[in-house]
Write a protein that holds these residues in place. Structure first.
Motif, mmCIF file in Angstrom:
data_model
loop_
_atom_site.group_PDB
_atom_site.id
_atom_site.type_symbol
_atom_site.label_atom_id
_atom_site.label_comp_id
_atom_site.label_asym_id
_atom_site.label_seq_id
_atom_site.Cartn_x
_atom_site.Cartn_y
_atom_site.Cartn_z
ATOM 1 N N ASN A 90 0.826 -1.217 0.000
ATOM 2 C CA ASN A 90 0.000 0.000 0.000
ATOM 3 C C ASN A 90 0.857 1.263 0.000
ATOM 4 O O ASN A 90 0.534 2.249 -0.658
ATOM 5 C CB ASN A 90 -0.917 0.049 1.237
ATOM 6 C CG ASN A 90 -1.909 -1.096 1.299
ATOM 7 O OD1 ASN A 90 -2.313 -1.513 2.369
ATOM 8 N ND2 ASN A 90 -2.298 -1.621 0.148
ATOM 9 N N ASN A 93 -5.183 2.761 -1.818
ATOM 10 C CA ASN A 93 -3.857 2.377 -2.323
ATOM 11 C C ASN A 93 -3.793 0.898 -2.670
ATOM 12 O O ASN A 93 -2.831 0.201 -2.327
ATOM 13 C CB ASN A 93 -2.768 2.734 -1.308
ATOM 14 C CG ASN A 93 -2.658 4.229 -1.131
ATOM 15 O OD1 ASN A 93 -2.609 4.963 -2.112
ATOM 16 N ND2 ASN A 93 -2.657 4.687 0.118
ATOM 17 N N SER A 128 0.873 4.250 -2.676
ATOM 18 C CA SER A 128 0.618 5.628 -2.256
ATOM 19 C C SER A 128 1.625 6.578 -2.906
ATOM 20 O O SER A 128 1.257 7.619 -3.470
ATOM 21 C CB SER A 128 0.691 5.711 -0.723
ATOM 22 O OG SER A 128 0.642 7.049 -0.309
#
Lengths: 382, 382
Positions: free
Chosen positions: A36, A237, A40
């Motif tokens: 994630n 994300n 991001s």
């Protein structure tokens, strides 16, 4: 000589070693926090590259998958669309649109010529009942090295008021200025193995708020390429389906390299590389398919009235391990294409020109003045 | 500790270093002879892996893309299909089919239970007017670790005579015997990041002659996932759209590793790893979601009536850097899943069991007898 190949084709383009080594890492789970965090960072940098505040969605697909997603998410069966077709990829838009039952009106130009924005204007102005749901344009036409005048075509689309503007930016993103939010481009599709400097396997689509409204009314069937699912996931994300984890590792590094260079510098570099290539081609007595005014910064297509094109490509590969791209479809044997986008520097252009000069000499072209093409090219590479 | 993670999830699965390093090579052009030769070798080896004489088509897509291709190429809007649904991926078949306007009749079982082949038999026998165009089954249900009885369901489908059999073999291909030609399976979809031992980014679809006949009559719109284009291209060891060149490098090596091991040995290894895992889980006083009779060789799903599942996964990750997969959807927090498919050896299972034993002790489970689970597991790992 093995492993000595130098890729001067419009995709796959050369990949930095730091990107290749990032891709050689062991994969991690795509549902975990570590992943994630990577997404991001990438999401922010994709917005920067696309000059947009909107999410840029990533698909496990090649550029054509991104093009299909750009159509099926925002249009419905029977919708009228206006498509610019002046090359292989304009034609692909037509084929995708027809496969999904859209009513296609084509604005055509010969391969090597740019689309005429005034022809778009006529069609759009005459569409009083606002039947045209989208204007679909290839920005940089990879098959011919022509850069279409997207800015003007987009201006006329905005004057129409209703139609979405859908863009193939596969070889323009990262090579020429494409201010998505400023120009209010609705859907922009691109692919990994071009300006992104990573191997093929990822498609990208940016989507405007206006396009998301159209998404609500689109009735074309979709699941794998349903961008609504990608939009929902990217807010966390994440991805709706397993992403190509190792290619994502590479993308993270490539975007950092791009940010370090800067957008303006990237565009200037590509412009210089294109200009240097073009003057060298002229100096060598070869012909440029596109005019200076409509030349893509990403690809230069070359024809010859004196030496067989296929022989040029053959000697360039066999003697110098430089891979040029052949012409596509009816241009096969009539042109070769030099890709100079992505991870390409001045040295690569000088190398290519020098070897091309020698190749022509080897093929019996006595008109060549040794060193002249390189010195002309250098005027654009200060 | 950074970079020390050990993936024991059902995908992405661990990747051999020789595959990772192959992927770190510079890309080459996908229209050149060097690439055609790689594809020629891969094509032969994919046929071997699939136990089929037919071409196995490769898509730049994740497994879901391959599943969608398996439906949209062989069926038409309004067609009736019979879908087995006993987990997340059975449900995905239902969602894909509905997205494309198919009439779905579901054969359901609880998550953790296998599909009942007799329920398929009933529906198929009662379909006198041969309305059912396809039977669609998930072979190894990744969300629960259940192996559905594909052989028997397929037998009833063959007795029906008309319906195609379409199979999700995403976590069964390479882990359990799946003789595609012998069983006359029509369409079998799979994905890279499982038994193939390569990172995600490639989907695979094998297609029978019967399915190619159905392809001629399919009216669902398609372009990027139009398998006819892939079939035409693979005959020239090529692709209709840019393939993920670097992942293809990895696939070439991974298939060589598989061939060196041999199909029978691969299946036996996965069976032993599953059996060893299962007896260890029982010995640790944890619960197996699937029965011995319906257990997948690829994944073991585990529940616990004594220790919180989320805590087990947390300690396994934080203390031992072993990544287990959480339950999906309503099974979240109720099960964890151990992936033991692909590049997994006996040592990996013993490591996981040892750490799981210690984790339970750390979480206050006083019933654990140190070393007992490993010694039970060893009975299956001679």
């Amino acid at each position: 000589m093995q492993n000595k190949n130098m890729l001067m084709i419009p995709g796959p383009t050369p990949v930095p070693e730091s990107v290749l080594l990032a891709m050689a890492q062991h994969p991690i789970g795509h549902r975990g926090q570590d992943f994630n965090q990577i997404i991001s960072e990438i999401s922010q940098n994709l917005k920067w590259l696309h000059q947009t505040k909107e999410d840029v969605l990533m698909l496990t697909a090649s550029g054509t998958g991104a093009m299909e997603a750009a159509i099926i998410n925002f249009l419905s069966s029977g919708d009228s669309v206006l498509i610019g077709n002046n090359g292989k990829f304009g034609e692909r838009w037509v084929n995708v649109a027809r496969a999904f039952g859209l009513k296609v009106d084509e604005i055509r130009a010969e391969w090597g010529e740019p689309l005429d924005p005034e022809m778009f204007k006529d069609k759009l102005m005459n569409d009083k009942s606002k039947k045209i749901k989208a204007v679909i344009v290839t920005h940089s036409e990879t098959s011919t090295g022509v850069l279409n005048d997207l800015e003007t075509i987009n201006k006329y689309t905005k004057e129409h008021g209703e139609a979405l503007i859908i863009v193939d930016a596969v070889t323009s993103l990262g090579t020429v200025n494409l201010p998505i939010d400023k120009w209010e481009l609705d859907v922009v599709a691109s692919g990994a193995q071009k300006g992104y400097m990573i191997p093929p396997g990822l498609g990208f689509v940016s989507v405007s708020q206006k396009a998301w409204k159209a998404y609500q009314n689109s009735n074309l069937p979709k699941f794998y390429l349903d961008l609504g699912a990608y939009k929902k996931a990217i807010n966390n994300n994440s991805f709706p389906f397993t992403p190509p984890v190792n290619l994502i590792y590479g993308l993270q590094i490539a975007l950092r390299i791009m940010k370090a260079e800067g957008l303006a510098q990237m565009f200037t570099r590509h412009q210089k590389l294109a200009q240097a290539t073009r003057i060298a081609i002229k100096t060598l007595g070869l012909n440029l398919l596109a005019t200076d005014e409509s030349a893509s910064y990403a690809i230069t297509a070359v024809s010859s009235s004196k030496i067989d094109i296929t022989n040029i490509c053959y000697v360039m590969k066999e003697k110098f391990n430089i891979i040029l791209a052949a012409g596509q479809d009816h241009m096969k044997g009539k042109i070769f294409r030099i890709g100079h986008l992505g991870f390409i520097c001045e040295r690569d252009i000088l190398t290519t020109i020098t070897c091309l000069e020698t190749t022509l000499q080897l093929l019996g072209d006595t008109s060549i003045v040794s060193g002249k093409a390189v010195s002309e090219a250098l005027k654009f590479l200060p």
